[in-house]
Design a protein around this motif. Structure first.
Motif, short mmCIF file in Angstrom:
data_model
loop_
_atom_site.label_atom_id
_atom_site.label_comp_id
_atom_site.label_asym_id
_atom_site.label_seq_id
_atom_site.Cartn_x
_atom_site.Cartn_y
_atom_site.Cartn_z
N GLY A 1 5.63 -4.84 5.25
CA GLY A 1 6.76 -5.39 4.49
C GLY A 1 7.59 -4.26 3.90
N GLU A 2 7.68 -4.23 2.58
CA GLU A 2 8.46 -3.20 1.90
C GLU A 2 7.54 -2.17 1.23
OE1 GLU A 2 11.20 -5.17 -0.72
OE2 GLU A 2 12.46 -5.78 0.95
N THR A 3 6.39 -1.91 1.86
CA THR A 3 5.47 -0.90 1.33
C THR A 3 5.05 0.06 2.44
OG1 THR A 3 3.44 -2.17 1.74
CG2 THR A 3 4.53 -2.50 -0.38
N LEU A 4 4.67 1.26 2.00
CA LEU A 4 4.12 2.27 2.90
C LEU A 4 2.79 2.70 2.29
CD1 LEU A 4 4.32 4.10 5.35
CD2 LEU A 4 5.77 5.64 4.01
N GLU A 5 1.72 2.50 3.06
CA GLU A 5 0.37 2.77 2.57
C GLU A 5 -0.15 4.10 3.11
OE1 GLU A 5 -4.08 1.05 3.30
OE2 GLU A 5 -2.47 -0.43 3.06
N CYS A 6 -0.67 4.92 2.22
CA CYS A 6 -1.29 6.18 2.60
C CYS A 6 -2.56 5.89 3.39
CB CYS A 6 -1.62 6.99 1.35
SG CYS A 6 -2.43 8.56 1.70
N TRP A 7 -2.68 6.50 4.55
CA TRP A 7 -3.83 6.26 5.43
C TRP A 7 -5.13 6.82 4.86
CZ3 TRP A 7 -6.67 10.34 7.11
CH2 TRP A 7 -6.06 11.60 7.06
N ALA A 8 -5.06 7.81 3.99
CA ALA A 8 -6.27 8.48 3.53
C ALA A 8 -7.02 7.71 2.45
CB ALA A 8 -5.94 9.89 3.03
N HIS A 9 -6.31 7.23 1.44
CA HIS A 9 -6.99 6.59 0.31
C HIS A 9 -6.45 5.21 -0.03
CE1 HIS A 9 -7.74 10.97 -0.39
NE2 HIS A 9 -8.95 10.49 -0.33
N GLY A 10 -5.47 4.73 0.71
CA GLY A 10 -5.02 3.35 0.57
C GLY A 10 -3.99 3.05 -0.49
N SER A 11 -3.45 4.04 -1.16
CA SER A 11 -2.39 3.75 -2.13
C SER A 11 -1.15 3.30 -1.38
CB SER A 11 -2.06 4.97 -2.97
OG SER A 11 -3.10 5.25 -3.87
N ALA A 12 -0.57 2.18 -1.82
CA ALA A 12 0.66 1.67 -1.22
C ALA A 12 1.82 1.95 -2.16
CB ALA A 12 0.54 0.17 -0.95
N PHE A 13 2.94 2.40 -1.58
CA PHE A 13 4.13 2.72 -2.36
C PHE A 13 5.27 1.78 -1.99
CE2 PHE A 13 1.58 6.49 -2.23
CZ PHE A 13 1.72 7.06 -3.48
N SER A 14 6.01 1.33 -2.99
CA SER A 14 7.19 0.50 -2.76
C SER A 14 8.26 1.33 -2.07
CB SER A 14 7.73 -0.04 -4.08
OG SER A 14 9.02 -0.59 -3.89
N LEU A 15 8.80 0.82 -0.98
CA LEU A 15 9.88 1.52 -0.29
C LEU A 15 11.18 1.45 -1.09
CD1 LEU A 15 9.15 0.35 3.35
CD2 LEU A 15 8.83 2.65 2.42
N ARG A 16 11.30 0.50 -1.99
CA ARG A 16 12.52 0.34 -2.80
C ARG A 16 12.52 1.22 -4.05
NH1 ARG A 16 15.90 -3.34 -0.98
NH2 ARG A 16 15.14 -5.00 0.35
N THR A 17 11.35 1.32 -4.70
CA THR A 17 11.29 2.04 -5.99
C THR A 17 10.48 3.32 -5.93
OG1 THR A 17 9.29 0.92 -6.76
CG2 THR A 17 11.41 -0.17 -7.22
N GLY A 18 9.62 3.48 -4.92
CA GLY A 18 8.74 4.63 -4.85
C GLY A 18 7.49 4.51 -5.70
N ARG A 19 7.39 3.44 -6.46
CA ARG A 19 6.23 3.26 -7.35
C ARG A 19 4.97 2.91 -6.55
NH1 ARG A 19 9.04 -0.61 -11.79
NH2 ARG A 19 10.35 0.98 -12.75
N PRO A 20 3.83 3.47 -6.99
CA PRO A 20 2.58 3.07 -6.35
C PRO A 20 2.22 1.66 -6.80
CG PRO A 20 2.14 4.57 -8.17
CD PRO A 20 3.63 4.47 -8.03
N LEU A 21 1.70 0.87 -5.89
CA LEU A 21 1.37 -0.52 -6.19
C LEU A 21 -0.12 -0.71 -6.44
CD1 LEU A 21 3.73 -2.09 -3.53
CD2 LEU A 21 4.17 -1.69 -5.96
N ASN A 22 -0.91 0.34 -6.21
CA ASN A 22 -2.34 0.28 -6.47
C ASN A 22 -2.88 1.70 -6.60
OD1 ASN A 22 -1.78 0.60 -3.64
ND2 ASN A 22 -3.91 0.20 -3.18
N LEU A 23 -4.09 1.79 -7.12
CA LEU A 23 -4.75 3.09 -7.27
C LEU A 23 -5.30 3.52 -5.92
CD1 LEU A 23 -6.59 2.37 -10.62
CD2 LEU A 23 -4.54 3.76 -10.29
N PRO A 24 -5.57 4.79 -5.73
CA PRO A 24 -5.74 5.81 -6.75
C PRO A 24 -4.45 6.50 -7.19
CG PRO A 24 -6.45 6.70 -4.66
CD PRO A 24 -6.08 5.26 -4.43
N ALA A 25 -3.34 6.35 -6.45
CA ALA A 25 -2.09 6.99 -6.89
C ALA A 25 -1.54 6.27 -8.13
CB ALA A 25 -1.05 6.97 -5.78
#
Length: 108
Positions: A58-82
């Motif tokens: 959708g509108e998120t990009l998830e880091c393959w290493a630890h699973g933190s997803a970032f909003s493509l609109r705001t850049g904010r992480p949507l979950n930990l560990p970021a």
């Protein structure tokens, strides 16, 4: 700052990211499932990992290493560990050219 051409729109695959650099600044460019092109900082704020190697959902990009997803609109992480956001950059489409202004956008 002036927008810089980074690729052709036709080079982007839907729901996938590519890595580009402008003046040494790495960015992840994503064509989402709605056909919108986004540009965010390419380095995960949890670890020094390229987000362009991650997964688009959708509108998120998830880091393959630890699973933190970032909003493509705001850049904010949507979950930990970021917990720190990544920068977001303005994208302009001119014909088949994808242009990015390398100045990080300020949140509204």
């Amino acid at each position: 700052m002036t927008a810089t051409r980074v690729c052709a729109l036709s080079e982007l695959e839907q729901d996938a990211a590519i890595r580009v650099e402008i003046e040494g600044v790495p960015m992840a460019v994503v064509l989402d499932s709605n056909g919108v092109v986004h540009a965010i900082g390419d380095t995960c704020t949890h670890g020094d990992i390229s987000l362009a190697e991650g997964f688009v959902d959708g509108e998120t990009l998830e880091c393959w290493a630890h699973g933190s997803a970032f909003s493509l609109r705001t850049g904010r992480p949507l979950n930990l560990p970021a917990y720190e956001p990544v920068p977001v950059y303005a994208v302009t489409i001119d014909g088949d050219d994808v242009l990015i202004d390398p100045t990080p956008q300020k949140e509204a």
